[in-house]
Enzyme design. Structure first.
Site, PDB file in Angstrom:
ATOM      1  CG  ASN A 209      45.935  31.862  41.815  1.00 32.52           C
ATOM      2  OD1 ASN A 209      46.425  30.756  42.011  1.00 32.52           O
ATOM      3  ND2 ASN A 209      44.868  32.295  42.439  1.00 32.52           N
ATOM      4  CG  ASP A 277      42.406  29.393  46.655  1.00 34.17           C
ATOM      5  OD1 ASP A 277      41.954  30.454  47.148  1.00 34.17           O
ATOM      6  OD2 ASP A 277      42.030  28.925  45.564  1.00 34.17           O
ATOM      7  N   PRO A 304      44.598  33.130  54.059  1.00 34.41           N
ATOM      8  CG  PRO A 304      45.312  35.272  54.641  1.00 34.41           C
ATOM      9  CD  PRO A 304      45.822  33.890  54.339  1.00 34.41           C
ATOM     10  CG  ASP A 305      38.332  34.243  50.969  1.00 34.60           C
ATOM     11  OD1 ASP A 305      38.148  35.435  50.645  1.00 34.60           O
ATOM     12  OD2 ASP A 305      37.930  33.276  50.280  1.00 34.60           O
TER      13      ASP A 305
HETATM   14  N1  CTP Z   1      39.742  35.851  47.148  1.00 36.05           N
HETATM   15  C1  CTP Z   1      40.379  36.445  48.222  1.00 36.05           C
HETATM   16  N2  CTP Z   1      41.238  35.723  48.991  1.00 36.05           N
HETATM   17  C2  CTP Z   1      41.474  34.422  48.711  1.00 36.05           C
HETATM   18  C3  CTP Z   1      40.844  33.799  47.607  1.00 36.05           C
HETATM   19  C4  CTP Z   1      39.980  34.549  46.837  1.00 36.05           C
HETATM   20  O1  CTP Z   1      40.148  37.645  48.474  1.00 36.05           O
HETATM   21  N3  CTP Z   1      42.313  33.748  49.482  1.00 36.05           N
HETATM   22  C5  CTP Z   1      38.785  36.645  46.377  1.00 36.05           C
HETATM   23  C6  CTP Z   1      39.204  36.987  44.978  1.00 36.05           C
HETATM   24  O2  CTP Z   1      39.889  38.225  44.948  1.00 36.05           O
HETATM   25  C7  CTP Z   1      37.878  37.082  44.262  1.00 36.05           C
HETATM   26  C8  CTP Z   1      37.005  36.061  44.995  1.00 36.05           C
HETATM   27  O3  CTP Z   1      37.628  35.856  46.241  1.00 36.05           O
HETATM   28  O4  CTP Z   1      37.253  38.336  44.460  1.00 36.05           O
HETATM   29  C9  CTP Z   1      36.813  34.743  44.300  1.00 36.05           C
HETATM   30  O5  CTP Z   1      38.050  34.198  43.929  1.00 36.05           O
HETATM   31  P1  CTP Z   1      38.131  32.832  43.130  1.00 36.05           P
HETATM   32  O6  CTP Z   1      39.558  32.537  42.821  1.00 36.05           O
HETATM   33  O7  CTP Z   1      37.141  32.846  42.015  1.00 36.05           O
HETATM   34  O8  CTP Z   1      37.558  31.833  44.173  1.00 36.05           O
HETATM   35  P2  CTP Z   1      38.178  31.038  45.352  1.00 36.05           P
HETATM   36  O9  CTP Z   1      37.667  31.595  46.627  1.00 36.05           O
HETATM   37  O10 CTP Z   1      39.662  30.957  45.210  1.00 36.05           O
HETATM   38  O11 CTP Z   1      37.505  29.615  45.180  1.00 36.05           O
HETATM   39  P3  CTP Z   1      37.848  28.398  44.181  1.00 36.05           P
HETATM   40  O12 CTP Z   1      39.333  28.470  43.936  1.00 36.05           O
HETATM   41  O13 CTP Z   1      37.435  27.222  44.958  1.00 36.05           O
HETATM   42  O14 CTP Z   1      37.042  28.610  42.932  1.00 36.05           O
END
Ligand code: CTP
Length: 401
Positions: A209, A277, A304-305
């Site tokens: 990213n 992601d 993993p998130d």
């Molecule tokens: N985040 C995380 N782990 C992931 C994806 C995101 O910890 N695998 C955290 C980021 O560090 C941030 C928050 O989630 O604090 C939101 O990240 P963002 O990129 O805005 O959102 P996503 O969850 O990736 O959703 P999308 O790409 O659908 O907007």
């Protein structure tokens, strides 16, 4: 709080020099010891007599004064202060500081000093915006010089814009911040994620990213400065090392998650990393070649998130979990939904759409979303966002205690 602190005030040439008289008065009112150096430009606006009367001390003006050198030489002046304040700091004076010139007493003292330095710039708006001044300021800040102001408003030259020297109470607050360190997060443990993750395709290529790591690193630095025991788990970035922060370098989201879990328990976790992601299911062990003529098909699976896993970490859940939401449209709304979905307490929403310059830039415009609603923060540098967040968190814990 400033009682007994030794402040060396350098007054360079600018109409705002009149405010420095009030600054001396207020510092003395707080029982600080104040010595003044008046540059030849400064002496066009205020007299040594007024400064001496207010500070109760001799005013220093000349690098080559035999009497001054035998009494308090420029090297001792440079070392005998707890803080050097340059107010007003003219464009010319800042350029000399940035260039390391030492042709007069004030610049020689600065060059010979290892003390903290605070500058309060004051100049015409065009001078302030000029690329040369921007560069000088950036260079000085990189070297650890702190800046207060300038403010926007009516300028002495008749123009309107940024360039007014900060008001004296703001300069006093900046002085206190440096001389009376804030330890409002001491005893707290903090975890910050920063930078991108790299998900390998083969030994050479990866999915990533956009992220410079500037915001996350600034937050970790701000936490450490106000006393938190801070761990920064960072993906690959070019950010400089951070003093007083335990930095754990990782590449992939899986490594970032494992590093974060190993740091728990913490009081606060801020996830500023731009985690990929997806990851490639089976990265190739050797470099994928073009010779076959067929582009590779990458099979991806979800990473993993990390934020969500911290938000749902059971009894290891940090008391305060903070996320960043990078959005390009309906910023606050989308970020609010993400806050719910990921189980975090605060979400800082930022607009990363084309033209905002957030990615890789020095500024950020954020909106803090919590149970109380949305709080719009003005556009600030990423360092200022970090400071404000750190203080906001310290405030949260002082009320929670
Ligand atoms: N985040 C995380 N782990 C992931 C994806 C995101 O910890 N695998 C955290 C980021 O560090 C941030 C928050 O989630 O604090 C939101 O990240 P963002 O990129 O805005 O959102 P996503 O969850 O990736 O959703 P999308 O790409 O659908 O907007």
């Amino acid at each position: 709080m400033l009682s007994g602190k030794r402040v060396l005030l350098i007054i360079s040439g600018g109409i705002a020099a009149y405010k420095s008289l009030d600054l001396v008065r207020r510092l003395k009112g707080c029982e600080a010891e104040v010595r003044c150096i008046l540059t030849s430009g400064g002496a066009q606006f205020v007299t040594p007599l007024s400064l001496s009367a207010l500070s109760g001390e001799k005013v220093y003006q000349d690098l080559f004064s035999l009497a001054d050198e035998s009494e308090m030489g420029h090297i001792r002046l440079a070392r005998n202060a707890d803080l050097i304040v340059v107010a007003p700091a003219s464009a010319d004076f800042l350029a000399k500081m940035a260039g390391g010139l030492a042709g007069d007493l004030a610049t020689a003292v600065l060059l010979a000093s290892d003390r903290p330095v605070l500058v309060a710039p004051a100049m015409n708006v065009a001078m302030w915006k000029h690329a040369a001044t921007r560069r000088n300021i950036a260079l000085l800040e990189e070297r650890g010089v702190t800046r207060v102001g300038p403010d926007a408003g009516n300028l002495a030259c008749g123009e309107v814009g940024e360039g007014r020297m900060a008001e004296v109470p703001d300069i006093m607050a900046a002085i206190e911040e440096i001389l009376v360190p804030d330890t409002s997060l001491s005893g707290r443990r903090a975890l910050v994620t920063s930078g991108p993750t790299h998900e390998p395709i083969d030994p050479v290529r990866y999915i990533a990213n956009r992220s410079s790591g500037k915001q996350g690193h600034a937050i970790a630095g701000a936490f450490a400065r106000i006393g938190a025991e801070t761990t920064l788990v960072s993906g690959p970035t070019n950010q400089p090392n951070l003093e007083g922060v335990d930095v754990q370098c990782v590449e992939t989201a899986a490594q970032m998650l494992a590093a974060c879990q190993s740091v728990l328990p913490v009081d606060v976790a801020v996830c500023a990393a731009a985690v990929s992601d997806w990851k490639v299911n089976s990265p190739a062990a050797s470099k994928l070649k073009k010779t076959s003529g067929v582009p590779p098909v990458l099979e991806l699976s979800k990473n993993p998130d990390i934020l969500a896993s911290l938000g749902q970490a059971g009894n290891l859940r940090p008391a305060l979990v903070v996320g960043f939401a990078a959005e390009t449209e309906n910023v606050a709304e989308q970020a609010g939904a993400k806050r719910q979905a990921k189980g975090c307490d605060w979400m800082l929403a930022n607009d990363v759409s084309a033209g905002t310059g957030t990615f890789g830039g020095d500024e950020n415009t954020v909106h803090l979303i919590d149970d109380g609603g949305v709080e719009d923060w003005p556009t600030m540098t990423k360092s200022q966002v970090a400071e404000r967040l750190a203080h906001r968190i310290a405030d949260y814990f002082s009320h929670a205690a």
